[in-house]
Design a protein around this motif. Structure first.
Motif, PDB file in Angstrom:
ATOM      1  N   ALA A 139     -27.193 -20.149 -13.903  1.00 57.43           N
ATOM      2  CA  ALA A 139     -27.716 -18.793 -14.102  1.00 57.43           C
ATOM      3  C   ALA A 139     -28.804 -18.476 -13.087  1.00 57.43           C
ATOM      4  CB  ALA A 139     -28.246 -18.645 -15.525  1.00 57.43           C
ATOM      5  N   THR A 140     -29.625 -19.466 -12.757  1.00 56.56           N
ATOM      6  CA  THR A 140     -30.674 -19.257 -11.759  1.00 56.56           C
ATOM      7  C   THR A 140     -30.070 -18.996 -10.383  1.00 56.56           C
ATOM      8  OG1 THR A 140     -32.156 -20.692 -13.002  1.00 56.56           O
ATOM      9  CG2 THR A 140     -32.724 -20.271 -10.706  1.00 56.56           C
ATOM     10  N   VAL A 141     -29.086 -19.802 -10.015  1.00 57.66           N
ATOM     11  CA  VAL A 141     -28.413 -19.603  -8.723  1.00 57.66           C
ATOM     12  C   VAL A 141     -27.751 -18.237  -8.680  1.00 57.66           C
ATOM     13  CG1 VAL A 141     -26.489 -20.418  -7.309  1.00 57.66           C
ATOM     14  CG2 VAL A 141     -28.105 -22.047  -8.251  1.00 57.66           C
ATOM     15  N   ASN A 142     -27.119 -17.850  -9.775  1.00 58.53           N
ATOM     16  CA  ASN A 142     -26.446 -16.553  -9.837  1.00 58.53           C
ATOM     17  C   ASN A 142     -27.449 -15.407  -9.734  1.00 58.53           C
ATOM     18  OD1 ASN A 142     -24.274 -14.882 -10.036  1.00 58.53           O
ATOM     19  ND2 ASN A 142     -23.838 -15.308 -12.167  1.00 58.53           N
ATOM     20  N   LEU A 143     -28.571 -15.521 -10.395  1.00 60.29           N
ATOM     21  CA  LEU A 143     -29.590 -14.479 -10.364  1.00 60.29           C
ATOM     22  C   LEU A 143     -30.194 -14.327  -8.965  1.00 60.29           C
ATOM     23  CD1 LEU A 143     -31.343 -12.468 -11.982  1.00 60.29           C
ATOM     24  CD2 LEU A 143     -32.929 -14.352 -12.360  1.00 60.29           C
ATOM     25  N   VAL A 144     -30.601 -15.436  -8.379  1.00 64.04           N
ATOM     26  CA  VAL A 144     -31.199 -15.392  -7.041  1.00 64.04           C
ATOM     27  C   VAL A 144     -30.177 -14.927  -6.005  1.00 64.04           C
ATOM     28  CG1 VAL A 144     -32.238 -16.802  -5.224  1.00 64.04           C
ATOM     29  CG2 VAL A 144     -32.946 -17.108  -7.593  1.00 64.04           C
ATOM     30  N   GLY A 145     -28.968 -15.438  -6.097  1.00 61.53           N
ATOM     31  CA  GLY A 145     -27.915 -15.025  -5.172  1.00 61.53           C
ATOM     32  C   GLY A 145     -27.595 -13.546  -5.292  1.00 61.53           C
ATOM     33  N   GLY A 146     -27.633 -13.020  -6.507  1.00 61.67           N
ATOM     34  CA  GLY A 146     -27.386 -11.596  -6.704  1.00 61.67           C
ATOM     35  C   GLY A 146     -28.442 -10.743  -6.035  1.00 61.67           C
ATOM     36  N   PHE A 147     -29.704 -11.166  -6.138  1.00 62.63           N
ATOM     37  CA  PHE A 147     -30.764 -10.409  -5.473  1.00 62.63           C
ATOM     38  C   PHE A 147     -30.637 -10.499  -3.949  1.00 62.63           C
ATOM     39  CE2 PHE A 147     -33.190 -10.642  -9.535  1.00 62.63           C
ATOM     40  CZ  PHE A 147     -33.361  -9.278  -9.680  1.00 62.63           C
ATOM     41  N   VAL A 148     -30.255 -11.639  -3.438  1.00 63.24           N
ATOM     42  CA  VAL A 148     -30.090 -11.788  -1.981  1.00 63.24           C
ATOM     43  C   VAL A 148     -28.956 -10.903  -1.482  1.00 63.24           C
ATOM     44  CG1 VAL A 148     -29.403 -13.415  -0.175  1.00 63.24           C
ATOM     45  CG2 VAL A 148     -31.087 -14.097  -1.879  1.00 63.24           C
ATOM     46  N   VAL A 149     -27.828 -10.914  -2.198  1.00 62.82           N
ATOM     47  CA  VAL A 149     -26.688 -10.096  -1.786  1.00 62.82           C
ATOM     48  C   VAL A 149     -27.035  -8.615  -1.890  1.00 62.82           C
ATOM     49  CG1 VAL A 149     -24.340  -9.441  -2.428  1.00 62.82           C
ATOM     50  CG2 VAL A 149     -24.959 -11.838  -2.293  1.00 62.82           C
ATOM     51  N   THR A 150     -27.713  -8.217  -2.963  1.00 61.83           N
ATOM     52  CA  THR A 150     -28.101  -6.813  -3.118  1.00 61.83           C
ATOM     53  C   THR A 150     -29.031  -6.385  -1.990  1.00 61.83           C
ATOM     54  OG1 THR A 150     -27.883  -6.977  -5.509  1.00 61.83           O
ATOM     55  CG2 THR A 150     -29.171  -5.141  -4.658  1.00 61.83           C
ATOM     56  N   ASP A 151     -29.972  -7.236  -1.629  1.00 59.02           N
ATOM     57  CA  ASP A 151     -30.890  -6.912  -0.541  1.00 59.02           C
ATOM     58  C   ASP A 151     -30.138  -6.735   0.776  1.00 59.02           C
ATOM     59  OD1 ASP A 151     -33.558  -6.518   0.515  1.00 59.02           O
ATOM     60  OD2 ASP A 151     -33.299  -8.477   1.478  1.00 59.02           O
ATOM     61  N   ARG A 152     -29.197  -7.622   1.046  1.00 56.95           N
ATOM     62  CA  ARG A 152     -28.425  -7.511   2.288  1.00 56.95           C
ATOM     63  C   ARG A 152     -27.554  -6.261   2.285  1.00 56.95           C
ATOM     64  NH1 ARG A 152     -25.501 -12.729   4.184  1.00 56.95           N
ATOM     65  NH2 ARG A 152     -25.288 -11.410   5.998  1.00 56.95           N
ATOM     66  N   MET A 153     -26.993  -5.928   1.128  1.00 54.43           N
ATOM     67  CA  MET A 153     -26.149  -4.730   1.054  1.00 54.43           C
ATOM     68  C   MET A 153     -26.989  -3.470   1.248  1.00 54.43           C
ATOM     69  SD  MET A 153     -23.616  -5.791  -2.042  1.00 54.43           S
ATOM     70  CE  MET A 153     -22.545  -4.380  -1.977  1.00 54.43           C
ATOM     71  N   LEU A 154     -28.190  -3.443   0.685  1.00 52.00           N
ATOM     72  CA  LEU A 154     -29.049  -2.272   0.849  1.00 52.00           C
ATOM     73  C   LEU A 154     -29.532  -2.139   2.284  1.00 52.00           C
ATOM     74  CD1 LEU A 154     -31.074  -2.381  -2.474  1.00 52.00           C
ATOM     75  CD2 LEU A 154     -29.267  -0.775  -1.819  1.00 52.00           C
ATOM     76  N   GLU A 155     -29.716  -3.244   2.997  1.00 50.09           N
ATOM     77  CA  GLU A 155     -30.091  -3.179   4.412  1.00 50.09           C
ATOM     78  C   GLU A 155     -28.997  -2.531   5.244  1.00 50.09           C
ATOM     79  OE1 GLU A 155     -31.224  -6.969   5.937  1.00 50.09           O
ATOM     80  OE2 GLU A 155     -33.030  -7.076   4.699  1.00 50.09           O
ATOM     81  N   MET A 156     -27.734  -2.690   4.830  1.00 52.64           N
ATOM     82  CA  MET A 156     -26.627  -2.084   5.573  1.00 52.64           C
ATOM     83  C   MET A 156     -26.683  -0.559   5.501  1.00 52.64           C
ATOM     84  SD  MET A 156     -23.387  -4.628   4.806  1.00 52.64           S
ATOM     85  CE  MET A 156     -22.756  -3.504   3.644  1.00 52.64           C
ATOM     86  N   PHE A 157     -27.269  -0.005   4.435  1.00 50.55           N
ATOM     87  CA  PHE A 157     -27.343   1.433   4.288  1.00 50.55           C
ATOM     88  C   PHE A 157     -28.553   2.034   4.987  1.00 50.55           C
ATOM     89  CE2 PHE A 157     -24.749   0.256   0.598  1.00 50.55           C
ATOM     90  CZ  PHE A 157     -23.644   1.053   0.860  1.00 50.55           C
ATOM     91  N   GLY A 158     -29.464   1.215   5.465  1.00 54.06           N
ATOM     92  CA  GLY A 158     -30.641   1.710   6.184  1.00 54.06           C
ATOM     93  C   GLY A 158     -30.245   2.225   7.550  1.00 54.06           C
ATOM     94  N   GLY A 159     -31.074   3.091   8.084  1.00 58.15           N
ATOM     95  CA  GLY A 159     -30.803   3.628   9.412  1.00 58.15           C
ATOM     96  C   GLY A 159     -31.038   2.578  10.485  1.00 58.15           C
ATOM     97  N   ARG A 160     -30.543   2.874  11.668  1.00 57.27           N
ATOM     98  CA  ARG A 160     -30.760   1.946  12.778  1.00 57.27           C
ATOM     99  C   ARG A 160     -32.210   2.011  13.212  1.00 57.27           C
ATOM    100  NH1 ARG A 160     -25.967   0.358  16.076  1.00 57.27           N
ATOM    101  NH2 ARG A 160     -24.212   0.947  14.795  1.00 57.27           N
ATOM    102  N   ARG A 161     -32.767   0.880  13.505  1.00 59.39           N
ATOM    103  CA  ARG A 161     -34.159   0.814  13.949  1.00 59.39           C
ATOM    104  C   ARG A 161     -34.195   0.715  15.472  1.00 59.39           C
ATOM    105  NH1 ARG A 161     -34.471  -2.830   9.346  1.00 59.39           N
ATOM    106  NH2 ARG A 161     -35.691  -1.820   7.744  1.00 59.39           N
ATOM    107  N   ALA A 162     -35.293   1.182  16.014  1.00 58.55           N
ATOM    108  CA  ALA A 162     -35.497   1.043  17.455  1.00 58.55           C
ATOM    109  C   ALA A 162     -35.720  -0.432  17.765  1.00 58.55           C
ATOM    110  CB  ALA A 162     -36.702   1.874  17.891  1.00 58.55           C
ATOM    111  N   PRO A 163     -35.330  -0.914  18.962  1.00 56.38           N
ATOM    112  CA  PRO A 163     -35.498  -2.342  19.283  1.00 56.38           C
ATOM    113  C   PRO A 163     -36.935  -2.815  19.141  1.00 56.38           C
ATOM    114  CG  PRO A 163     -34.135  -1.262  20.939  1.00 56.38           C
ATOM    115  CD  PRO A 163     -34.642  -0.193  20.034  1.00 56.38           C
ATOM    116  N   GLY A 164     -37.915  -1.988  19.470  1.00 56.64           N
ATOM    117  CA  GLY A 164     -39.326  -2.390  19.352  1.00 56.64           C
ATOM    118  C   GLY A 164     -39.750  -2.537  17.892  1.00 56.64           C
ATOM    119  N   ALA A 165     -39.202  -1.701  17.012  1.00 58.57           N
ATOM    120  CA  ALA A 165     -39.570  -1.748  15.588  1.00 58.57           C
ATOM    121  C   ALA A 165     -39.064  -3.029  14.941  1.00 58.57           C
ATOM    122  CB  ALA A 165     -39.007  -0.533  14.858  1.00 58.57           C
TER     123      ALA A 165
END
Length: 104
Positions: A70-96
Motif C-alpha cells: 500500500a505504501t509503494v502504491n501510494l507513493v508511486g501514485g503521487f509520483v505518476v500524478t506529478d509527472r502527468m501534471l507536468e506534461m500539461f504545463g506550458g513549455r519553459r524557456a531554456p533559462g528558466a
C-alpha cells in the motif's frame, strides 16, 4: 470469516477492479489518479490497523506485506500524478529550466 469467503472477496475485487479501470478513457486518468491516491491512503491506514491487531504470525506477515504494498502504491501514485501534471504545463524557456534545476 473463513478462508474461502476471503478468497472469494479477493477474486471478485480483482475482476471488478480490472473491469472498472479498463473502461476509463485516457483523458480521465489524471483526475482519477489523484482521487485514487486518497483511496490508497485509506487502504494504508486499514493495513496498519490490521497489522496492529494481528493475533498470529501469519496474519502479521500478510498485514505487513499489505502495508508495504500500500505504501509503494501510494507513493508511486503521487509520483505518476506529478509527472502527468507536468506534461500539461506550458513549455519553459531554456533559462528558466536551468534556474529551477540549480535551485534544487
Amino acid at each position: 470469516m473463513d478462508a474461502i469467503t476471503l478468497l472469494t472477496f479477493f477474486v471478485l475485487a480483482v475482476f471488478v477492479g480490472f473491469e472498472v479501470v479498463s473502461k476509463v478513457s485516457s483523458t480521465l486518468h489524471t483526475p482519477l489518479m489523484s482521487g485514487a491516491n486518497a483511496i490508497h491512503g485509506i487502504i494504508l491506514v486499514g493495513a496498519v490497523i490490521v497489522a496492529g491487531q494481528a493475533e498470529s504470525i501469519p496474519v502479521l506477515v500478510v498485514a505487513l506485506i499489505a502495508v508495504l504494498l500500500a505504501t509503494v502504491n501510494l507513493v508511486g501514485g503521487f509520483v505518476v500524478t506529478d509527472r502527468m501534471l507536468e506534461m500539461f504545463g506550458g513549455r519553459r524557456a531554456p533559462g528558466a529550466a536551468a534556474t529551477k534545476e540549480g535551485a534544487k
